[in-house]
Design an enzyme around this catalytic site. Sequence first.
Site, PDB file in Angstrom:
ATOM      1  N   THR A 148      23.055   2.649  30.101  1.00  0.00           N
ATOM      2  CA  THR A 148      22.111   1.616  30.547  1.00  0.00           C
ATOM      3  C   THR A 148      22.778   0.620  31.488  1.00  0.00           C
ATOM      4  O   THR A 148      22.205   0.222  32.499  1.00  0.00           O
ATOM      5  CB  THR A 148      21.518   0.886  29.326  1.00  0.00           C
ATOM      6  OG1 THR A 148      20.814   1.831  28.517  1.00  0.00           O
ATOM      7  CG2 THR A 148      20.567  -0.211  29.750  1.00  0.00           C
ATOM      8  N   SER A 163      25.192   8.227  22.790  1.00  0.00           N
ATOM      9  CA  SER A 163      24.722   6.865  22.569  1.00  0.00           C
ATOM     10  C   SER A 163      25.905   5.906  22.499  1.00  0.00           C
ATOM     11  O   SER A 163      26.857   6.130  21.763  1.00  0.00           O
ATOM     12  CB  SER A 163      23.928   6.800  21.261  1.00  0.00           C
ATOM     13  OG  SER A 163      23.433   5.504  21.051  1.00  0.00           O
ATOM     14  N   GLY A 164      25.825   4.821  23.282  1.00  0.00           N
ATOM     15  CA  GLY A 164      26.903   3.834  23.295  1.00  0.00           C
ATOM     16  C   GLY A 164      27.959   4.089  24.335  1.00  0.00           C
ATOM     17  O   GLY A 164      28.983   3.395  24.367  1.00  0.00           O
ATOM     18  N   GLY A 167      21.066   8.693  24.728  1.00  0.00           N
ATOM     19  CA  GLY A 167      22.195   9.624  24.699  1.00  0.00           C
ATOM     20  C   GLY A 167      22.150  10.549  23.511  1.00  0.00           C
ATOM     21  O   GLY A 167      21.428  10.333  22.536  1.00  0.00           O
ATOM     22  N   ASN A 225      25.505   1.829  18.695  1.00  0.00           N
ATOM     23  CA  ASN A 225      25.361   1.089  19.945  1.00  0.00           C
ATOM     24  C   ASN A 225      24.524  -0.163  19.685  1.00  0.00           C
ATOM     25  O   ASN A 225      23.432  -0.082  19.138  1.00  0.00           O
ATOM     26  CB  ASN A 225      24.676   1.990  20.992  1.00  0.00           C
ATOM     27  CG  ASN A 225      24.556   1.333  22.352  1.00  0.00           C
ATOM     28  OD1 ASN A 225      25.002   0.210  22.561  1.00  0.00           O
ATOM     29  ND2 ASN A 225      23.946   2.038  23.281  1.00  0.00           N
ATOM     30  N   GLU A 242      22.990  11.961  20.104  1.00  0.00           N
ATOM     31  CA  GLU A 242      23.415  11.172  18.957  1.00  0.00           C
ATOM     32  C   GLU A 242      23.369  11.987  17.667  1.00  0.00           C
ATOM     33  O   GLU A 242      22.532  12.873  17.485  1.00  0.00           O
ATOM     34  CB  GLU A 242      22.575   9.900  18.812  1.00  0.00           C
ATOM     35  CG  GLU A 242      21.083  10.122  18.691  1.00  0.00           C
ATOM     36  CD  GLU A 242      20.294   8.808  18.755  1.00  0.00           C
ATOM     37  OE1 GLU A 242      20.801   7.832  19.340  1.00  0.00           O
ATOM     38  OE2 GLU A 242      19.178   8.784  18.219  1.00  0.00           O
ATOM     39  N   SER A 251      21.099   0.081  22.183  1.00  0.00           N
ATOM     40  CA  SER A 251      20.771   1.496  22.385  1.00  0.00           C
ATOM     41  C   SER A 251      19.354   1.649  22.940  1.00  0.00           C
ATOM     42  O   SER A 251      18.403   1.059  22.424  1.00  0.00           O
ATOM     43  CB  SER A 251      20.881   2.245  21.052  1.00  0.00           C
ATOM     44  OG  SER A 251      20.512   3.607  21.226  1.00  0.00           O
ATOM     45  N   SER A 252      19.210   2.429  24.006  1.00  0.00           N
ATOM     46  CA  SER A 252      17.879   2.726  24.553  1.00  0.00           C
ATOM     47  C   SER A 252      17.161   3.651  23.584  1.00  0.00           C
ATOM     48  O   SER A 252      17.626   4.754  23.314  1.00  0.00           O
ATOM     49  CB  SER A 252      17.999   3.411  25.923  1.00  0.00           C
ATOM     50  OG  SER A 252      18.619   2.573  26.852  1.00  0.00           O
TER      51      SER A 252
END
Length: 1078
Positions: free
Chosen positions: A114, A109-110, A386, A159, A388, A162-163
């Site tokens: 994306t 993540s981050g 991602g 993030n 995490e 973050s998605s």
Amino acid sequence: MAKYHWQSQNVKQSGVDDMVLLSKITEDAIVDNLKKRYMDDFIFTYIGSVLISVNPFKQMPYFTDREIDLYQGAAQYENPPHIYALSDTMYRNMMIDAENQCVIISGESGAGKTVAAKYIMGYVSKVSGGGSKVQHVKDIILQSNPLLEAFGNAKTVRNNNSSRFGKYFEIQFSRGGEPDGGKISNFLLEKTRVVSQNENERNFHIYYQMIEGANEQQKEGLGIMTPDYYCYLNQSGTYKVDGTNDSNDFRETMEAMQVIGIPADVQAQVLQIVAGILHLGNISFIEAGNYGQVESTDLLAFPAYLLGIDPGRLQDKLTGRKMESKWAGKNESINVTLNQEQATYTRDALAKALYARVFNHLVEAINKAIQKPHEEFSIGVLDIYGFEIFQKNGFEQFCINFVNEKLQQIFIELTLKAEQEEYVQEGIKWTPIDYFNNKIVCDLIENKLNPPGIMSVLDDVCATMHAKGEGADGTLLQKLQAAVGTHEHFNSWNSGFVIHHYAGKVSYNIAGFCERNRDVLFPDLIELMQSSEHNFICGLFPENLNTDKKSRPTTASSKIKSQANDLVKTLMKCTPHYIRCIKPNETKRPKDWEESRGRHQVEYLGLRENIRVRRAGFAYRRVFTKFLKRYAILTAETWPCWGGPEQQGVLHLLRSVNMDNDQYQMGHTKVFVKNPESLFLLEEMRERKFDSFARIIQKSWRRYIARKKYEQMREEASDILHDSKERRRNSINRNFVGDYLGLEQRPELRQFLSKRERVDFADSVNKFDRRFKGIYLIGREKVKKGPEKGQIKEVLKRKLEFEGITGVSLSTRQDDFFILHESQYDSLLESNFKTEFLSLLLKRHEDVTKRKLTISFTDRLEFRVKKEGWGGGGCRVVVFQRGQGDLAQLKPGGKTLAITVGDGLPKSSKPSRRSAAQPQGGGRNNVSSRGCHNGAAHVSRALPNQPSNVTHSSPHKHGRPPSTAPPKLGSQRTPRVQDHQQAHQGNMDFLNVPDQGMSGKQRKRSISQRPPPAPKPRPQPQGPRCRALYQYAGQDTDEISFEVNDVFELLNDDPSGWWTGRIQGKEGLFPGNYVEKI
């Protein structure tokens, strides 16, 4: 000394572009190379075809249209590493191989997944063509990003964007490579975030966008307050994100809805639901005698109004539930009152269900807007949450990390395991490379039996839970210990369990696992929402509550497991490409490299093993059939099909391009090419072949169009003389060429024209006319002074502007004479191509002056001469009389010139359409097919602002010694009949016309229709010979070709101007004005 990439315009090269080229393959060397490039603002690096991307935490300057142009159609090694290069490879491979492509973007993540997906979609949208319908699809594809980010992304501690859902976006293409459809598959939206967030995190972006960006009318209608007023937003104490303008983002979100085609009333309903969820969260409960009651009933009214339901029913469904029970074969309904905790859970369940269904509706709206009836080609972009690790990791993190584990398995399967197995199967020399296969971790999570995986145990526990399963989480932990407690990648602790993922150990807190996995929405709540007065909200709850449910309800874990496996199957059907994203720090600041974090990601992503396999392996492999089909065009033996064994055909192709033996290996069914450079060599040669064939087709088509156009021009020109003048027998069907002098190869003539001026007509006449700003008359004079003294030079004798031309006079006979009348004095000219000249003159004169030019036909013509010479001006008379033969006989006498010529075709004669298509045999009518290939200018027939008409003397004969006086053009012409030559010479003196070259006389009298090829005479070694003055490329089988200064036999010098000669044993026709006799 600093290195610079050869293609990147003096941009400093940092480290190595492709880590396959590292001198040492160690984690230290990989981390050091990535760090060096990151600190120099190079965020992309290759491992063969795999792209490594490091998040720069700032906007980089190399994502402009210039880079799109630079990477489009280029080979990977031609430019510095870039996500555009991978995008272009995907797009081209899809078109070349007719196979679906996908890109798997992975990382924690981050790490920038994306953003990478956005750049890919943006690039594909830019380079693919298409009309308005295709542009509409492109707009929807690009606008889907801000919409889904608003409803599916949130700020986390790791993030800022973050998605919180997984997305697989398929861009669908037509056979021509135009994006004409698409499809989005979404996975596991993190619904829990709607009702609770950790410290320093936010709810989904849309809430803050709406609060900041809604106008006053919307705020009043939706009851919007500040974010700290809402219980669903104030738990974390974080409302703003650095670098994010929620108000602008809200405007983008609403514009995206508009582009996608969501109606205005539905947009309003979506916002009502989003606001309704916020107000729903402010309904709190108190305990009253073991039962839950709404603390403030005033807070029920506004969410009920926004959702279109009755406040009393809302209160009842939040604090009570209808239970179905079976007793003695009978079904009974019992109303159960909930306690405070159960009421709070019910409220949150309704909020999560509303939000999730709105999100799914938006995804479906995008799909409907870009769906197509049948699939052809597609490029899939996987942008998924991602890996995490948080301080407290719950059920959502467990699911997210499971999906990432599956994606890592795909990467291992296809880049490490499958590739090595393929080499062994195909008999390629190979030394196995060890790597960690994470299939053992995937099995630990998703196995059904022997031993059952964590998800199976979880589903079993949930199946036996009561309405609110107190103690279920403890039961789950006990059962997990019994089922997988001895697994090497599993450990338990007092509050949960630990899994040794490929990316590291993660401790999961067991609290809430069972409840979140059940993910059930009680029928009472569904019934409540189906009673809404808003059709849109009713449509979000389409369940039929009257049917008996005998099957076990689908759990969240089984749903995500099924989705993950379906995704793997989809990806396996495509040709995969990989982007491995790396997060350099936790501070989210540019140029901040945390060594330990970078090393950890390099290790768990398996980059070292990836480099080793790529270094020892092959960049490209194709089954023999496909390879032959793609590159068959390279050799005559393989095109259109190879007759022998396929393996031999592939070898023949590789040897034909001189590929080194160490660059390829032949397997049992496939050919393996080691370096992408070698593959690009094949592609480049293939493109050249197609390019040459395309040019041949274009050339033939243009020739055909030109013939049709000139045929039409010929008919239009013929109308000028129709019923007014007799026509020459062999010129009436002549095609128009325009440039009979080859101006492209004649700089001494082009000097009189401006740079951008185009020539519509250029010919050698008995007085020089030229060019279409007016008409230029160019002659030759001997230079009297200076270093060029004694040389013959072209000089501008006269320039006639269109405005000054008052008329044209011609006889009614079949001669080639005409008079241009001008305000100062007139010009008597003679040209074989008078009809073509007159047609162009009339058109251009009318274009410039906006009036028609007067043409008169009479056999007694008068014209005014220039005052100098000829007795100081005055008039001259030309009289045309009936004579014998097709050749004009000239007899001067005083101020009168008598011209006699035999009868021509009747004045009513019209050209025949058939003649244009007679390239073989007798008539030589297709002059246009050769005019532009033998020194003639490629003249555009579009009418420029300042077109030109040109007339000029015949080509100057190189090698002729100049006479003491400037040469008389008439005297240089080759005579056709002796007595006519003398008469014509006198005529030239009488009229004081500029001189002409030797071939001009023959061209002037040429009827432009070539005779049939003469019978082949017996070789005569001592016969007449000629020397080429200009290059000529034969355009038909009965013509010969020659270069400047070639000497060859002259077999027949026909008066038409098409002579017969023999060169290097071949006999054929050629234009006589391209040579001189010797």
